[in-house]
Design a protein around this motif. Sequence first.
Motif, PDB file in Angstrom:
ATOM      1  N   MET A   1     -10.156 -17.189  36.217  1.00  0.00           N
ATOM      2  CA  MET A   1     -10.355 -17.437  34.781  1.00  0.00           C
ATOM      3  C   MET A   1      -9.603 -16.447  33.884  1.00  0.00           C
ATOM      4  N   PRO A   2      -9.575 -15.152  34.170  1.00  0.00           N
ATOM      5  CA  PRO A   2      -8.764 -14.265  33.329  1.00  0.00           C
ATOM      6  C   PRO A   2      -7.272 -14.615  33.357  1.00  0.00           C
ATOM      7  N   LEU A   3      -6.796 -15.134  34.473  1.00  0.00           N
ATOM      8  CA  LEU A   3      -5.400 -15.562  34.533  1.00  0.00           C
ATOM      9  C   LEU A   3      -5.157 -16.746  33.606  1.00  0.00           C
ATOM     10  N   PHE A   4      -6.075 -17.701  33.581  1.00  0.00           N
ATOM     11  CA  PHE A   4      -5.937 -18.840  32.668  1.00  0.00           C
ATOM     12  C   PHE A   4      -5.994 -18.393  31.211  1.00  0.00           C
ATOM     13  N   PHE A   5      -6.917 -17.505  30.889  1.00  0.00           N
ATOM     14  CA  PHE A   5      -7.023 -17.020  29.504  1.00  0.00           C
ATOM     15  C   PHE A   5      -5.789 -16.230  29.087  1.00  0.00           C
ATOM     16  N   SER A   6      -5.283 -15.395  29.974  1.00  0.00           N
ATOM     17  CA  SER A   6      -4.077 -14.626  29.624  1.00  0.00           C
ATOM     18  C   SER A   6      -2.868 -15.553  29.487  1.00  0.00           C
ATOM     19  N   LEU A   7      -2.766 -16.593  30.302  1.00  0.00           N
ATOM     20  CA  LEU A   7      -1.692 -17.572  30.155  1.00  0.00           C
ATOM     21  C   LEU A   7      -1.792 -18.285  28.807  1.00  0.00           C
ATOM     22  N   PHE A   8      -3.000 -18.625  28.401  1.00  0.00           N
ATOM     23  CA  PHE A   8      -3.216 -19.255  27.097  1.00  0.00           C
ATOM     24  C   PHE A   8      -2.785 -18.330  25.962  1.00  0.00           C
ATOM     25  N   VAL A   9      -3.126 -17.063  26.035  1.00  0.00           N
ATOM     26  CA  VAL A   9      -2.754 -16.094  24.996  1.00  0.00           C
ATOM     27  C   VAL A   9      -1.240 -15.920  24.952  1.00  0.00           C
ATOM     28  N   ILE A  10      -0.590 -15.871  26.097  1.00  0.00           N
ATOM     29  CA  ILE A  10       0.866 -15.747  26.148  1.00  0.00           C
ATOM     30  C   ILE A  10       1.534 -16.963  25.508  1.00  0.00           C
ATOM     31  N   ILE A  11       1.024 -18.141  25.771  1.00  0.00           N
ATOM     32  CA  ILE A  11       1.579 -19.359  25.171  1.00  0.00           C
ATOM     33  C   ILE A  11       1.411 -19.332  23.655  1.00  0.00           C
ATOM     34  N   ILE A  12       0.260 -18.917  23.160  1.00  0.00           N
ATOM     35  CA  ILE A  12       0.022 -18.841  21.713  1.00  0.00           C
ATOM     36  C   ILE A  12       0.975 -17.836  21.071  1.00  0.00           C
ATOM     37  N   HIS A  13       1.157 -16.667  21.679  1.00  0.00           N
ATOM     38  CA  HIS A  13       2.078 -15.668  21.135  1.00  0.00           C
ATOM     39  C   HIS A  13       3.517 -16.181  21.128  1.00  0.00           C
ATOM     40  N   THR A  14       3.906 -16.895  22.150  1.00  0.00           N
ATOM     41  CA  THR A  14       5.257 -17.450  22.210  1.00  0.00           C
ATOM     42  C   THR A  14       5.469 -18.492  21.121  1.00  0.00           C
ATOM     43  N   VAL A  15       4.475 -19.327  20.888  1.00  0.00           N
ATOM     44  CA  VAL A  15       4.574 -20.331  19.834  1.00  0.00           C
ATOM     45  C   VAL A  15       4.698 -19.650  18.465  1.00  0.00           C
ATOM     46  N   PHE A  16       3.894 -18.628  18.208  1.00  0.00           N
ATOM     47  CA  PHE A  16       4.001 -17.891  16.941  1.00  0.00           C
ATOM     48  C   PHE A  16       5.366 -17.239  16.803  1.00  0.00           C
ATOM     49  N   TYR A  17       5.898 -16.701  17.892  1.00  0.00           N
ATOM     50  CA  TYR A  17       7.210 -16.049  17.849  1.00  0.00           C
ATOM     51  C   TYR A  17       8.294 -17.033  17.415  1.00  0.00           C
ATOM     52  N   TYR A  18       8.367 -18.175  18.064  1.00  0.00           N
ATOM     53  CA  TYR A  18       9.412 -19.138  17.736  1.00  0.00           C
ATOM     54  C   TYR A  18       9.188 -19.795  16.376  1.00  0.00           C
ATOM     55  N   HIS A  19       7.949 -19.981  15.986  1.00  0.00           N
ATOM     56  CA  HIS A  19       7.660 -20.514  14.655  1.00  0.00           C
ATOM     57  C   HIS A  19       8.167 -19.549  13.589  1.00  0.00           C
ATOM     58  N   ASP A  20       7.813 -18.288  13.701  1.00  0.00           N
ATOM     59  CA  ASP A  20       8.228 -17.297  12.713  1.00  0.00           C
ATOM     60  C   ASP A  20       9.736 -17.098  12.719  1.00  0.00           C
ATOM     61  N   LYS A  21      10.343 -17.155  13.899  1.00  0.00           N
ATOM     62  CA  LYS A  21      11.803 -17.009  13.986  1.00  0.00           C
ATOM     63  C   LYS A  21      12.500 -18.166  13.273  1.00  0.00           C
ATOM     64  N   ALA A  22      11.986 -19.368  13.431  1.00  0.00           N
ATOM     65  CA  ALA A  22      12.584 -20.528  12.761  1.00  0.00           C
ATOM     66  C   ALA A  22      12.407 -20.436  11.247  1.00  0.00           C
ATOM     67  N   ILE A  23      11.239 -20.019  10.792  1.00  0.00           N
ATOM     68  CA  ILE A  23      10.986 -19.889   9.354  1.00  0.00           C
ATOM     69  C   ILE A  23      11.893 -18.822   8.751  1.00  0.00           C
TER      70      ILE A  23
ATOM     71  N   SER B   1     -17.082 -19.273  45.630  1.00  0.00           N
ATOM     72  CA  SER B   1     -16.437 -19.925  44.488  1.00  0.00           C
ATOM     73  C   SER B   1     -16.667 -19.146  43.193  1.00  0.00           C
ATOM     74  N   VAL B   2     -17.800 -18.490  43.043  1.00  0.00           N
ATOM     75  CA  VAL B   2     -18.050 -17.678  41.850  1.00  0.00           C
ATOM     76  C   VAL B   2     -17.075 -16.498  41.817  1.00  0.00           C
ATOM     77  N   ILE B   3     -16.876 -15.862  42.940  1.00  0.00           N
ATOM     78  CA  ILE B   3     -15.949 -14.728  43.019  1.00  0.00           C
ATOM     79  C   ILE B   3     -14.520 -15.190  42.761  1.00  0.00           C
ATOM     80  N   GLU B   4     -14.136 -16.327  43.324  1.00  0.00           N
ATOM     81  CA  GLU B   4     -12.783 -16.843  43.115  1.00  0.00           C
ATOM     82  C   GLU B   4     -12.546 -17.185  41.639  1.00  0.00           C
ATOM     83  N   MET B   5     -13.530 -17.802  40.996  1.00  0.00           N
ATOM     84  CA  MET B   5     -13.380 -18.134  39.578  1.00  0.00           C
ATOM     85  C   MET B   5     -13.327 -16.874  38.715  1.00  0.00           C
ATOM     86  N   SER B   6     -14.010 -15.823  39.121  1.00  0.00           N
ATOM     87  CA  SER B   6     -13.954 -14.589  38.333  1.00  0.00           C
ATOM     88  C   SER B   6     -12.566 -13.954  38.400  1.00  0.00           C
ATOM     89  N   TYR B   7     -11.793 -14.288  39.418  1.00  0.00           N
ATOM     90  CA  TYR B   7     -10.405 -13.828  39.480  1.00  0.00           C
ATOM     91  C   TYR B   7      -9.452 -14.781  38.751  1.00  0.00           C
TER      92      TYR B   7
END
Length: 137
Positions: free
Chosen positions: A20-42, A12-18
């Motif tokens: 968790m980076p996917l979850f963090f990268s998904l979070f970063v992609i969502i944040i960048h997408t939100v900033f993109y559409y916010h700035d585009k609307a402004i 389970s430690v090895i599986e989580m090490s694979y």
Amino acid sequence: DTKKMRWVSGNSVIEMSYIMPLFFSLFVIIIHTVFYYHDKAIIGGAAAESAVMGAQYVRRYDKNYDIEAFFQEKIAVCAPVLQMLQNVCYTKMPKRVAEVNKEEVQVFAEAKRSFMKTNVKRTADIVNPEKKIRLLK
């Protein structure tokens, strides 16, 4: 009372090490997408409002109006986050071009950050209802 010790297996430690980076990268992609559409609307809203104000000013006063300065003011008022965090957020201050001809006012704005880019074009017709009303009489 004997307490049972529960140990995490190595799998389970090895599986989580694979995973968790996917979850963090998904979070970063969502944040960048939100900033993109916010700035585009402004940027789109500021360009549209600048085009309308430019068309009204040209219709009333028959002079050139500094549409780009009005656009800059709208960006500063509507999006202080865009100015404060312009090196962190999606866009830097957008490039803008305003064109005025006899029939319409066009405002072009382009914002770019690394591989993400947005182009906005807003137009407003210069209408002269008073001239049409006078022609009817």
